[in-house]
Design a protein around this motif. Structure first.
Motif, short mmCIF file in Angstrom:
data_model
loop_
_atom_site.label_atom_id
_atom_site.label_comp_id
_atom_site.label_asym_id
_atom_site.label_seq_id
_atom_site.Cartn_x
_atom_site.Cartn_y
_atom_site.Cartn_z
N UNK A 40 -20.33 4.89 -28.13
CA UNK A 40 -21.62 5.19 -27.51
C UNK A 40 -22.04 4.11 -26.51
N UNK A 41 -21.79 2.83 -26.86
CA UNK A 41 -22.20 1.75 -25.95
C UNK A 41 -21.51 1.91 -24.59
N UNK A 45 -23.01 4.91 -22.69
CA UNK A 45 -24.30 4.59 -22.07
C UNK A 45 -24.08 3.80 -20.79
N UNK A 73 -36.03 7.02 -34.57
CA UNK A 73 -36.42 6.08 -35.63
C UNK A 73 -37.91 6.33 -35.85
N UNK A 108 -40.69 3.58 -36.11
CA UNK A 108 -40.83 2.64 -34.99
C UNK A 108 -41.58 3.29 -33.83
N UNK A 143 -34.24 1.89 -26.66
CA UNK A 143 -33.21 1.16 -27.43
C UNK A 143 -31.88 0.98 -26.68
N UNK A 144 -31.35 2.01 -25.99
CA UNK A 144 -30.05 1.79 -25.33
C UNK A 144 -30.13 0.76 -24.20
N UNK A 186 -31.66 -12.45 -23.70
CA UNK A 186 -31.90 -12.02 -25.07
C UNK A 186 -33.35 -11.96 -25.45
N UNK A 225 -36.95 -10.39 -25.44
CA UNK A 225 -37.48 -9.05 -25.21
C UNK A 225 -38.79 -8.85 -25.95
N UNK A 226 -39.91 -9.32 -25.37
CA UNK A 226 -41.19 -9.14 -26.05
C UNK A 226 -41.61 -7.67 -26.06
N UNK A 242 -40.34 -15.42 -34.16
CA UNK A 242 -40.19 -15.13 -32.73
C UNK A 242 -38.89 -14.36 -32.48
N UNK A 287 -39.22 -10.71 -33.60
CA UNK A 287 -40.14 -9.87 -32.83
C UNK A 287 -39.74 -9.71 -31.38
N UNK A 288 -39.20 -10.75 -30.79
CA UNK A 288 -39.10 -10.74 -29.33
C UNK A 288 -37.70 -10.99 -28.78
N UNK A 289 -36.67 -10.76 -29.57
CA UNK A 289 -35.34 -10.84 -28.97
C UNK A 289 -34.61 -9.52 -29.20
N UNK A 290 -33.59 -9.30 -28.41
CA UNK A 290 -32.80 -8.08 -28.54
C UNK A 290 -32.21 -7.99 -29.95
N UNK A 330 -34.95 -6.95 -32.39
CA UNK A 330 -35.32 -5.54 -32.28
C UNK A 330 -34.18 -4.65 -32.79
N UNK A 331 -32.95 -5.10 -32.62
CA UNK A 331 -31.82 -4.33 -33.17
C UNK A 331 -31.88 -4.28 -34.69
N UNK A 391 -34.59 -4.23 -36.53
CA UNK A 391 -35.56 -3.18 -36.86
C UNK A 391 -34.95 -1.79 -36.65
N UNK A 392 -34.24 -1.62 -35.53
CA UNK A 392 -33.67 -0.30 -35.23
C UNK A 392 -32.69 0.12 -36.31
N UNK A 442 -29.50 4.03 -34.12
CA UNK A 442 -29.04 2.79 -33.51
C UNK A 442 -27.62 2.96 -32.98
N UNK A 461 -27.52 5.00 -29.93
CA UNK A 461 -28.04 4.31 -28.75
C UNK A 461 -27.15 3.15 -28.32
N UNK A 462 -25.97 3.07 -28.90
CA UNK A 462 -25.01 2.08 -28.44
C UNK A 462 -25.16 0.70 -29.06
N UNK A 463 -25.97 0.57 -30.12
CA UNK A 463 -26.08 -0.72 -30.80
C UNK A 463 -24.81 -0.94 -31.61
N UNK A 471 -21.22 -5.08 -36.13
CA UNK A 471 -21.28 -6.50 -35.76
C UNK A 471 -22.66 -7.07 -36.06
N UNK A 487 -36.74 -1.33 -41.82
CA UNK A 487 -37.49 -1.03 -40.61
C UNK A 487 -38.87 -1.64 -40.54
#
Lengths: 483, 296
Positions: free
Chosen positions: A308-309, A312, A329, A332, A340-341, A350, A352-353, B159, B162-165, B168-169, B171-172, B180, B183-185, B189, B242
């Motif tokens: 998928x990655x 995308x 989700x 969320x 998300x993608x 990296x 992302x607020x 921090x 809440x605020x890094x990729x 957020x991954x 949480x996803x 997830x 969406x390519x997460x 890994x 989540x």
């Protein structure tokens, strides 16, 4: 006034129900005759499920009267409702997958002597209700989980029948069935009707209503806006009652212009061109979903090796047929669901607020007319139609140039459907390539430039839409031409 | 609480006791940082108590060998991280249930700790590490070094979550792993990384345990994972994934420490403490359900 000779099986009149400031039902009335199949029609949010919750004792109405066979009916709870002959079949099946067919059917009503289970009697009762549905051939001892969804549904109906209901409510019973299984379900409903059971049949599919129901009632914004004989009412009239718009407006006018091939599907040399909408038809189990998933790298495949990655990053997006389990989700926010993608492109080093996420998503809420407070709202709080738009917004926001859509309008109301059709047409107009799997033939015919038909995991035919009829397409799908 | 004698209440609210409570919180708090990552991602780790004991023994043995302090610290954290890495690899790579895998590592790490320590405590002469968890304030920092370390890590983890990729991954994945993936997460890994990072936190918690005991004890911290999980759940995280915040987990850890400390001050027997803490855990999980029902 003369006393009516035929007392209706069910009579609801003047039903009101408010949740806080929201008036969900306003003076709703509904009359169902004994043995009648009555279609309850309306968009999502029209009040169908609230009305059925009042009927089945889940909640109590604020005002109005209910009668069953002329006797006042005020269910204390669902158990009381069932005791008085009102049974519900919900959209989500509620069977125990590891238990056998007969165990599921008698569950909660096991025949016993002094606490000892009477197996012979239990099996006989199970076989009896299955016979009434013309399904006595089902193996009573097999675990329910091994049966198809359609057969599981029959088992669920059989379980409801064991309590000898007078009134059976079926909520969107065909939403996960194939055409062939839908036909079988219609037979089951006809059997019920012949045995004098009244059925309230809730459906989005008007073609089905025409097949199965004798009379209908339309709800809109919590009010009864019309009812009548199905046979004596034109389909366009019913749609007009539901949405206040004509059926012909449902599918957008298009003047497609095709570019070069943009994406190859791993079956039958199928390619989709820029600006083209390619439909994929077939029965459930024909391998349509599997084809899309393999093409997107979601399921292992011997033909395509991708993830998928990677897809995308090639600007190929995928919309899942299963919104709740896979597509979204739900706890969320809309922003997280829609972006998300592209987290990695939105982020800096990296970082992302949440504010960045929300800002990136906010314009899409407006563009897709998604009814939500703001981008931070939880996806689970939205209606089905709006959730589906959020799932689509993910593809648009990326932005994807090739869209693989699996049942893009499943389980959403007609109004949202029309908006999604319009959106798909617009994307194709902008040069995107769209592949769309659907079990709903009218939308394939209304929207697609070409339709491919799959059978037994093979693409058996692919022709421009104008060269298909529903008849020839179904023939290709079931393989009747080679039989 | 209000029927206490003034004497006990006065001590309970004193600065000295506050320092003691904070010090007692450190181990659970650092563990809860790692556990928050895992629980938010929809997982669970039952091996924490054993990992703390194992890492404490490793640290004590390395101090015995005369390793310099920074090398000991690094090695202990890496040891915890490695166990987490193995947990994560088994859970994500082999698609096994976190509950079962970490129940297995709970036994393995405890056994390995006893084996390394020859089934007895590992003693050493002295080490600067011993000063990290004492309320005597050898550095003049108002609070023990361990509490400052926990505080700084809490801010950083919050921090990051809440605020890094990566955050957020997490949480996803916890909210809906299928989405997830779609969406390519890189879910496998990311999950391995989550358990490995959490393992580093557990290793550090082991170091704090070592500092407090001033010896490596392979039988210490039995059941600490339950206090840590309870702290995270009291803090508002959902066991179904989540949902969760670092701030909440830290407050949860503090509540656990206050409960333990308070009932000690009251002179209640330990069995009474256990009953109270058990009841608080059940109440917290019940609250989680109520909150979830309200969301739906």
């Amino acid at each position: 006034m003369p006393t009516p000779i035929n007392t209706p099986r069910l009579r609801l009149s003047g039903i009101d129900k408010a949740f806080g400031a929201t008036q969900a039902l306003r003076g709703v009335s509904l009359v169902v005759a004994p043995g009648e199949v009555h279609a309850l029609i309306g968009e999502n949010g029209a009040g169908k499920s609230t009305l059925m919750k009042v009927l089945s004792g889940v909640i109590r109405g604020d005002a109005g009267t209910m009668e069953i066979d002329g006797v006042p009916y005020i269910p204390a709870d669902t158990l009381d409702a069932r005791r008085r002959g009102v049974a519900m079949i919900y959209q989500e099946l509620s069977l125990a997958p590891h238990l056998s067919v007969w165990e599921n059917i008698v569950l909660g009503a096991e025949p016993h002597r002094f606490g000892w289970l009477d197996r012979a009697e239990a099996r006989q009762r199970a076989r009896g209700v299955l016979a009434r549905l013309a399904h006595e051939h089902l193996d009573l001892d097999r675990p329910v989980g091994e049966f198809s969804i359609a057969e599981q549904q029959v088992i669920e109906i059989a379980r409801a029948l064991l309590a000898e209901p007078r009134m059976l409510v079926m909520d969107e019973p065909t939403s996960s069935l194939t055409q062939a299984d839908t036909e079988k379900l219609f037979d089951v409903v006809a059997q019920l009707s012949a045995h004098g059971v009244s059925v309230i049949y809730i459906s989005h599919f008007l073609e089905e209503v025409r097949r199965v129901a004798q009379r209908f009632t339309v709800l809109k914004d919590g009010q009864t806006v019309g009812s009548g004989e199905v046979a004596a009412t034109a389909q366009t009239e019913i749609v007009r009652l539901m949405v206040g718009r004509e059926m012909s407006d449902l599918y957008p006018q298009r003047s497609p212009q095709f570019g070069g091939p943009m994406f190859a599907l791993p079956a039958g040399g199928l390619e989709v061109r820029a600006g083209e909408i390619l439909g994929i038809a077939g029965l459930i189990g024909a391998g349509r979903t599997e084809l899309l998933r393999a093409a997107f790298g979601l399921d292992p495949s011997t033909v395509v090796h991708t993830t998928p990655a990677r897809r995308w990053s090639e600007r190929v997006g995928f919309l899942s047929e299963n919104r709740k389990e896979e597509g979204l989700m739900l706890p969320l926010s809309l922003a997280e669901n829609a972006s998300l993608p592209k987290y990695k492109t939105l982020a800096r080093w990296g970082w992302l607020p949440v504010s960045v996420l929300n800002a990136a998503t906010a314009p899409w809420l407006e563009k897709l007319s998604i009814k939500a407070r703001d981008a931070g709202q939880g996806a689970g709080e939205l209606s089905g139609g709006n959730q589906q738009k959020v799932a689509l917004a993910r593809l648009l926001a990326y932005p994807a140039r090739v869209l693989l859509l699996d049942e893009p309008t499943r389980g959403i109301d007609v109004g949202s459907k029309a908006q999604i059709y319009e959106l798909i047409a617009k994307l194709a107009g902008q040069g995107c390539a769209v592949v769309m799997v659907s079990s709903y033939l009218p939308e394939l015919f209304g929207l697609c430039d070409r339709i491919a038909v799959m059978r037994r995991r093979e693409v058996v035919a692919c022709k421009p839409t104008t060269e298909w009829t529903e008849q020839t397409l179904m023939t290709a799908a079931v393989g009747a031409d080679t039989a | 609480m209000f029927s206490l004698s003034n004497e006990i209440r006065g001590y309970f609210l004193s600065y000295a006791n506050f320092k003691i409570i904070l010090t007692q919180t450190v181990i659970v708090a650092i563990g809860a940082l790692g556990m928050t990552l895992i629980i938010v991602s929809g997982g669970i780790d039952l091996s924490v108590g054993s990992v703390i004991a194992f890492c404490g023994v490793v640290g004590a043995l390395l101090i015995q060998q005369g390793w310099p302090v920074p090398a000991v610290v690094l090695a202990v954290i890496v040891a915890g991280g490695l166990i987490g890495l193995l947990n994560g690899a088994a859970i994500a790579g082999l698609r096994m249930t976190p509950f079962i895998i970490t129940l297995g590592t709970l036994g393995i790490a405890r056994g390995a700790a006893k084996w390394l320590a020859n089934n007895e405590t590992v003693n050493y002469d002295a080490s600067p590490i011993n000063h990290w968890m004492t309320t005597a304030d050898p550095f003049g920092w108002a609070l023990p070094a361990g509490a400052w370390i926990a505080l700084v890590l809490a801010v950083l983890t919050s921090v990051m979550l809440r605020s890094t990729v990566f955050g957020r991954h997490i949480f996803a994945i916890g909210s809906n792993e299928a989405t997830a993936r779609l969406c390519g997460v890189a879910t496998v890994r990311t999950k391995i990384l989550i358990y490995a990072l959490a393992g580093c936190f557990f290793g550090l918690a082991g170091l704090m345990q070592l500092s407090r005991l001033r010896q490596g004890d392979p039988t210490v911290a039995v059941g600490v994972e339950l206090d840590i999980i309870a702290a995270v759940i009291i803090g508002g995280a959902s066991l179904s994934g989540g949902v969760g915040t670092v701030l909440g987990s830290m407050i949860g850890a503090l509540i656990m420490a206050v409960l333990r400390n308070g009932s000690q001050q009251m002179g209640w027997p330990t069995y009474f403490q256990e009953i109270i803490i058990g009841a608080v855990i059940i109440a917290a999980v019940f609250l989680d359900r109520v909150r979830q029902a309200r969301r739906e």
